[in-house]
Design a protein around this motif. Sequence first.
Motif, PDB file in Angstrom:
ATOM      1  N   SER A   1       0.858  -1.185   0.000  1.00 50.98           N
ATOM      2  CA  SER A   1       0.000   0.000   0.000  1.00 50.98           C
ATOM      3  C   SER A   1       0.893   1.234   0.000  1.00 50.98           C
ATOM      4  O   SER A   1       1.958   1.238   0.607  1.00 50.98           O
ATOM      5  CB  SER A   1      -0.943   0.009   1.200  1.00 50.98           C
ATOM      6  N   LEU A   2       0.445   2.235  -0.707  1.00 50.14           N
ATOM      7  CA  LEU A   2       1.182   3.480  -0.831  1.00 50.14           C
ATOM      8  C   LEU A   2       0.332   4.602  -0.261  1.00 50.14           C
ATOM      9  O   LEU A   2      -0.757   4.883  -0.760  1.00 50.14           O
ATOM     10  CB  LEU A   2       1.517   3.764  -2.297  1.00 50.14           C
ATOM     11  N   GLU A   3       0.832   5.232   0.772  1.00 51.46           N
ATOM     12  CA  GLU A   3       0.121   6.343   1.406  1.00 51.46           C
ATOM     13  C   GLU A   3       0.573   7.640   0.737  1.00 51.46           C
ATOM     14  O   GLU A   3       1.750   7.980   0.759  1.00 51.46           O
ATOM     15  CB  GLU A   3       0.402   6.362   2.902  1.00 51.46           C
TER      16      GLU A   3
ATOM     17  N   PRO B   1       9.615  12.490  -5.917  1.00 54.98           N
ATOM     18  CA  PRO B   1       9.230  12.079  -4.566  1.00 54.98           C
ATOM     19  C   PRO B   1       9.948  10.767  -4.218  1.00 54.98           C
ATOM     20  O   PRO B   1      10.302   9.993  -5.110  1.00 54.98           O
ATOM     21  CB  PRO B   1       7.719  11.858  -4.658  1.00 54.98           C
ATOM     22  N   THR B   2      10.145  10.544  -2.953  1.00 53.65           N
ATOM     23  CA  THR B   2      10.796   9.308  -2.520  1.00 53.65           C
ATOM     24  C   THR B   2       9.796   8.433  -1.774  1.00 53.65           C
ATOM     25  O   THR B   2       8.755   8.918  -1.308  1.00 53.65           O
ATOM     26  CB  THR B   2      12.006   9.606  -1.611  1.00 53.65           C
ATOM     27  N   LEU B   3      10.124   7.172  -1.693  1.00 54.97           N
ATOM     28  CA  LEU B   3       9.292   6.231  -0.952  1.00 54.97           C
ATOM     29  C   LEU B   3       9.986   5.864   0.345  1.00 54.97           C
ATOM     30  O   LEU B   3      11.178   5.581   0.359  1.00 54.97           O
ATOM     31  CB  LEU B   3       9.050   4.954  -1.756  1.00 54.97           C
ATOM     32  N   GLN B   4       9.241   5.860   1.422  1.00 57.00           N
ATOM     33  CA  GLN B   4       9.764   5.430   2.715  1.00 57.00           C
ATOM     34  C   GLN B   4       8.992   4.186   3.123  1.00 57.00           C
ATOM     35  O   GLN B   4       7.758   4.188   3.138  1.00 57.00           O
ATOM     36  CB  GLN B   4       9.579   6.526   3.750  1.00 57.00           C
ATOM     37  N   TYR B   5       9.708   3.126   3.430  1.00 55.07           N
ATOM     38  CA  TYR B   5       9.079   1.879   3.847  1.00 55.07           C
ATOM     39  C   TYR B   5       8.665   1.967   5.305  1.00 55.07           C
ATOM     40  O   TYR B   5       9.464   2.326   6.165  1.00 55.07           O
ATOM     41  CB  TYR B   5      10.035   0.711   3.631  1.00 55.07           C
ATOM     42  N   LEU B   6       7.410   1.665   5.593  1.00 51.88           N
ATOM     43  CA  LEU B   6       6.891   1.738   6.956  1.00 51.88           C
ATOM     44  C   LEU B   6       6.781   0.366   7.611  1.00 51.88           C
ATOM     45  O   LEU B   6       6.518   0.271   8.802  1.00 51.88           O
ATOM     46  CB  LEU B   6       5.506   2.401   6.957  1.00 51.88           C
ATOM     47  N   GLY B   7       6.950  -0.676   6.824  1.00 49.73           N
ATOM     48  CA  GLY B   7       6.790  -2.033   7.339  1.00 49.73           C
ATOM     49  C   GLY B   7       5.467  -2.623   6.904  1.00 49.73           C
ATOM     50  O   GLY B   7       4.534  -1.915   6.529  1.00 49.73           O
ATOM     51  N   ASP B   8       5.392  -3.926   6.945  1.00 46.82           N
ATOM     52  CA  ASP B   8       4.162  -4.662   6.594  1.00 46.82           C
ATOM     53  C   ASP B   8       3.636  -4.302   5.208  1.00 46.82           C
ATOM     54  O   ASP B   8       2.424  -4.224   4.989  1.00 46.82           O
ATOM     55  CB  ASP B   8       3.056  -4.434   7.631  1.00 46.82           C
ATOM     56  N   GLY B   9       4.546  -4.052   4.258  1.00 43.49           N
ATOM     57  CA  GLY B   9       4.127  -3.758   2.887  1.00 43.49           C
ATOM     58  C   GLY B   9       3.592  -2.362   2.673  1.00 43.49           C
ATOM     59  O   GLY B   9       3.011  -2.069   1.641  1.00 43.49           O
ATOM     60  N   ARG B  10       3.786  -1.481   3.652  1.00 43.05           N
ATOM     61  CA  ARG B  10       3.273  -0.108   3.549  1.00 43.05           C
ATOM     62  C   ARG B  10       4.413   0.849   3.240  1.00 43.05           C
ATOM     63  O   ARG B  10       5.487   0.772   3.819  1.00 43.05           O
ATOM     64  CB  ARG B  10       2.598   0.305   4.855  1.00 43.05           C
ATOM     65  N   PHE B  11       4.137   1.760   2.327  1.00 45.11           N
ATOM     66  CA  PHE B  11       5.083   2.801   1.948  1.00 45.11           C
ATOM     67  C   PHE B  11       4.386   4.147   2.051  1.00 45.11           C
ATOM     68  O   PHE B  11       3.167   4.237   1.913  1.00 45.11           O
ATOM     69  CB  PHE B  11       5.555   2.619   0.494  1.00 45.11           C
TER      70      PHE B  11
END
Length: 88
Positions: free
Chosen positions: A9-11, A57-67
């Motif tokens: 998922s991408l927030e 823009p950059t992506l930051q990984y939050l864990g559990d498949g979330r960015f």
Amino acid sequence: MTQITVTFSLETELMADVLDALQRAAHAIVRRHGAAFRRLDRKISAIVEGVSPIDAPTLQYLGDGRFVLIPPRQLMDIVNEAHSLGVI
């Protein structure tokens, strides 16, 4: 047969908030006078017109498949400047 699925998922709320703030600043700055406001207006116009390059823009990984999508520093700096000038 086994099927493996991966869910990401991408927030995008942070990016959307920055773009909304830039739009609000662009509309509000028209009613302001002074060198600092003109400079901010030129910065916003340069980005909108594609004259001033901005980083992706950059992506930051939050864990559990979330960015989370992180806005470019150039946009964040303009929003911070607009806040400090009281435009938004």
